[in-house]
Design an enzyme around this catalytic site. Structure first.
Site, PDB file in Angstrom:
ATOM      1  N   ASP A 182      -6.874   3.092 -11.669  1.00 18.99           N
ATOM      2  CA  ASP A 182      -6.479   2.247 -10.541  1.00 18.99           C
ATOM      3  C   ASP A 182      -6.512   0.793 -11.002  1.00 18.99           C
ATOM      4  O   ASP A 182      -7.465   0.343 -11.651  1.00 18.99           O
ATOM      5  CB  ASP A 182      -7.429   2.446  -9.361  1.00 18.99           C
ATOM      6  CG  ASP A 182      -6.966   1.682  -8.134  1.00 18.99           C
ATOM      7  OD1 ASP A 182      -6.128   2.215  -7.399  1.00 18.99           O
ATOM      8  OD2 ASP A 182      -7.442   0.548  -7.934  1.00 18.99           O
TER       9      ASP A 182
ATOM     10  N   GLU B 248      -0.724   1.905  -6.910  1.00 18.55           N
ATOM     11  CA  GLU B 248      -1.154   1.327  -8.190  1.00 18.55           C
ATOM     12  C   GLU B 248      -2.051   2.277  -8.966  1.00 18.55           C
ATOM     13  O   GLU B 248      -2.763   1.860  -9.880  1.00 18.55           O
ATOM     14  CB  GLU B 248      -1.886  -0.004  -7.931  1.00 18.55           C
ATOM     15  CG  GLU B 248      -3.209   0.122  -7.208  1.00 18.55           C
ATOM     16  CD  GLU B 248      -3.077   0.037  -5.712  1.00 18.55           C
ATOM     17  OE1 GLU B 248      -4.065  -0.352  -5.063  1.00 18.55           O
ATOM     18  OE2 GLU B 248      -1.997   0.346  -5.168  1.00 18.55           O
TER      19      GLU B 248
ATOM     20  N   ASN C  54      -0.240  -8.924  -5.640  1.00 21.22           N
ATOM     21  CA  ASN C  54       1.002  -8.850  -4.862  1.00 21.22           C
ATOM     22  C   ASN C  54       1.089  -9.978  -3.837  1.00 21.22           C
ATOM     23  O   ASN C  54       2.136 -10.610  -3.654  1.00 21.22           O
ATOM     24  CB  ASN C  54       1.074  -7.503  -4.139  1.00 21.22           C
ATOM     25  CG  ASN C  54       1.812  -6.448  -4.967  1.00 21.22           C
ATOM     26  OD1 ASN C  54       2.553  -6.779  -5.879  1.00 21.22           O
ATOM     27  ND2 ASN C  54       1.605  -5.188  -4.635  1.00 21.22           N
TER      28      ASN C  54
END
Length: 422
Positions: free
Chosen positions: A288, A331, A296
Site C-alpha cells: 500500500d 493504491e 493526490n
C-alpha cells in the site's frame, strides 16, 4: 572323272542356252522392240508416280507422328505444371506462416520457369519490404529488408503501382541478365480483390530456359495463389493479434499495465493448487502506498496516476519469470511469489520497499521529484489454507506495518496464522 564330266556338261548347257536367247533377241522385229520399250517406260512412270505418292504419304505420316509427339510432350508438361500448381495450392493453404508460404512460392517459380534468381516484395502499410529471395549467389542470400535506393524507378515499382504484369519479350536480352534487383525477366503483381499487396519477380533465367507464353501464364496463376495465401496469413495474424490484445486487456489494469484484480484472484488460486500438489511454499505480498491520498490532494490525480505507473515499473523490475504482480485496487498492489518461503518473501519485500523509498517520483510534466514509501504485509501459505485465508493473513500484516509507522515490511504473526489455519 565324274565331276569333270558333270562340270563340262553344265558349261556346255549354259553356252547353248545363251546362244538360243541371243538368237531369239536378234529375231525380234524392231517395231516390237519399240513397243516393249514404250511399255517399259510407261510402267516405269507408273512406278515413279507410286513411289512419289508413297513418299508424300510417308512424309505426312512423319509430320503427324512429330505433331502427336509434340502434343503429347505439351500435354505431359501441362499435366506436370497443373500437378505442381495443385500441390503448391495445397501446401500454401495448410500454413499461415508467411516464411513458409514465400519459400514454397519461390521454389515453385524456379521449378516451373527455370528461374535462376527470384524475389517476393510485399507492401507493409505504406512501405515496402523484401520478404524472401533466392539465387543471388551469396549462399545466405541476405538482401536488405528494404528495397535499395532508386527502387521507385524499377520495373517492380511500376508493377506495384499499376497492377499490370511485366514479361520481358526478348530472350537474347534477358539471358544476359545477372541476379540483381535492377534486372527483371518478369514481375507479376500479387493482387487480392483489386488490392496490390506485392509482386513476385524473376531476375535471371538459366541459359537453357525461355519464358514462353505458357510459362508466363503459369507465373500469373502462381501469383494469384500467392496473393490469396499471403493475404489469408496476414489477416489470420492480424485477427490473432487483436484477440490477444483483447484477451490481455481483459486481465490487465489499464493505468499501470500490471495484471488486474480479476487475474490476480484467478492466478493465485492456480498457484496455490500447484504449490499443494508439488509440496512447495508460496508467499503473498500486499503493498500500500503511504499517504497516497495526501499526494493526490496536493498535486492532483494526474500526478497520482503517474506515481502508480512508476510503482508498477519498480515492481516489474523486481520480479522473476514465474512471479506475478497485480494492481489489487486503488493504491494497493499484490505480488505472488511461487516456491518462496516467508523468510525469502520478506527479503524480496524489503528490496521492493528500498527501491521505492530511494526512487525520485515525478509528476507528468517532470517538474517535481517526490519521495514516496510503501508498507508491505507478507504471508506464507500454510497447510489447509485457501486463497481467502492467505489474503487475509497478508492484509493483517499490511495493516500492522501501517500501524507501526509505515515504510516497513511486516509478516503475519504465528498466532494469527495458527488462528486462521484453525
Amino acid at each position: 572323272m565324274e565331276y569333270f564330266i558333270i562340270g563340262t556338261s553344265a558349261v556346255l548347257l549354259l553356252f547353248l542356252t545363251y546362244q538360243w536367247l541371243e538368237g531369239r533377241r536378234q529375231s525380234v522385229h524392231p517395231m516390237d522392240r519399240r513397243q516393249q520399250t514404250a511399255s517399259l517406260e510407261q510402267r516405269l512412270a507408273v512406278l515413279e508416280g507410286q513411289v512419289a505418292t508413297l513418299t508424300t504419304e510417308r512424309d505426312d505420316a512423319l509430320r503427324t507422328i512429330e505433331s502427336q509427339r509434340m502434343a503429347q510432350e505439351e500435354l505431359d508438361e501441362l499435366t506436370r505444371q497443373n500437378y505442381i500448381l495443385h500441390e503448391i495450392n495445397r501446401a500454401i493453404n495448410t500454413t499461415v506462416d508467411e516464411g513458409e508460404i514465400v519459400t514454397i512460392i519461390l521454389q515453385a517459380m524456379v521449378t516451373l520457369t527455370g528461374a535462376e534468381s527470384a524475389s517476393i516484395i510485399l507492401f507493409e502499410e505504406e512501405d515496402l519490404r523484401i520478404v524472401s529471395h533466392c539465387g543471388f549467389g551469396d549462399g545466405t542470400a541476405c538482401l536488405p529488408e528494404r528495397p535499395p535506393e532508386g527502387f521507385r524507378d524499377s520495373i517492380a515499382w511500376q508493377v506495384l503501382t499499376s497492377g499490370q504484369p511485366f514479361i520481358h519479350n526478348d530472350p537474347a536480352e534477358y539471358r544476359r541478365y545477372q541476379p540483381s534487383l535492377t534486372h527483371y525477366v518478369a514481375s507479376i503483381p500479387l493482387t487480392f480483390i483489386k488490392e496490390v499487396i506485392g509482386c513476385i519477380n524473376i531476375h535471371s533465367m538459366g541459359p537453357r530456359y525461355l519464358l514462353t507464353p505458357s510459362k508466363a501464364e503459369i507465373l500469373q496463376i502462381l501469383g494469384g495463389q500467392a496473393a490469396l495465401a499471403l493475404k489469408n496469413a496476414s489477416m489470420y495474424h492480424q485477427l490473432r493479434r487483436q484477440n490477444e490484445y483483447f484477451a490481455k486487456q481483459a486481465v490487465t489494469d489499464g493505468l499501470t499495465g500490471l495484471h488486474n484484480h480479476r487475474f490476480f484472484q484467478q492466478r493465485l488460486q492456480e498457484l496455490l493448487e500447484e504449490s499443494v500438489a508439488q509440496e512447495r511454499p508460496l508467499t503473498l505480498l500486499l503493498l500500500d502506498i503511504d499517504h497516497f491520498k495526501r499526494c493526490n490532494d496536493t498535486y492532483g490525480h494526474p500526478c497520482g496516476d503517474e506515481i502508480l505507473r512508476q510503482i508498477a515499473s519498480i515492481l516489474r523490475g523486481h520480479l522473476g519469470p514465474q512471479e506475478v504482480a497485480a494492481r489489487y485496487g486503488g493504491e494497493e498492489f499484490a505480488v505472488i511469489l511461487p516456491a518462496m518461503d516467508l523468510h525469502r518473501g520478506m527479503e524480496r519485500g524489503e528490496q521492493i520497499r528500498l527501491a521505492v523509498a530511494n526512487f525520485c517520483f515525478q509528476n507528468p510534466d517532470r517538474t517535481l521529484c517526490l519521495n514516496m514509501t510503501v508498507s508491505i504485509g507478507a504471508a506464507e501459505k500454510l497447510t489447509g489454507w485457501g486463497k481467502s485465508q492467505l489474503i487475509e493473513a497478508a492484509d493483517r500484516a499490511l495493516y500492522r506495518a501501517k500501524g507501526q509507522g509505515r515504510n516497513r515490511v511486516c509478516a503475519a504473526f504465528e498466532s494469527e496464522i495458527t488462528e486462521e489455519a484453525g
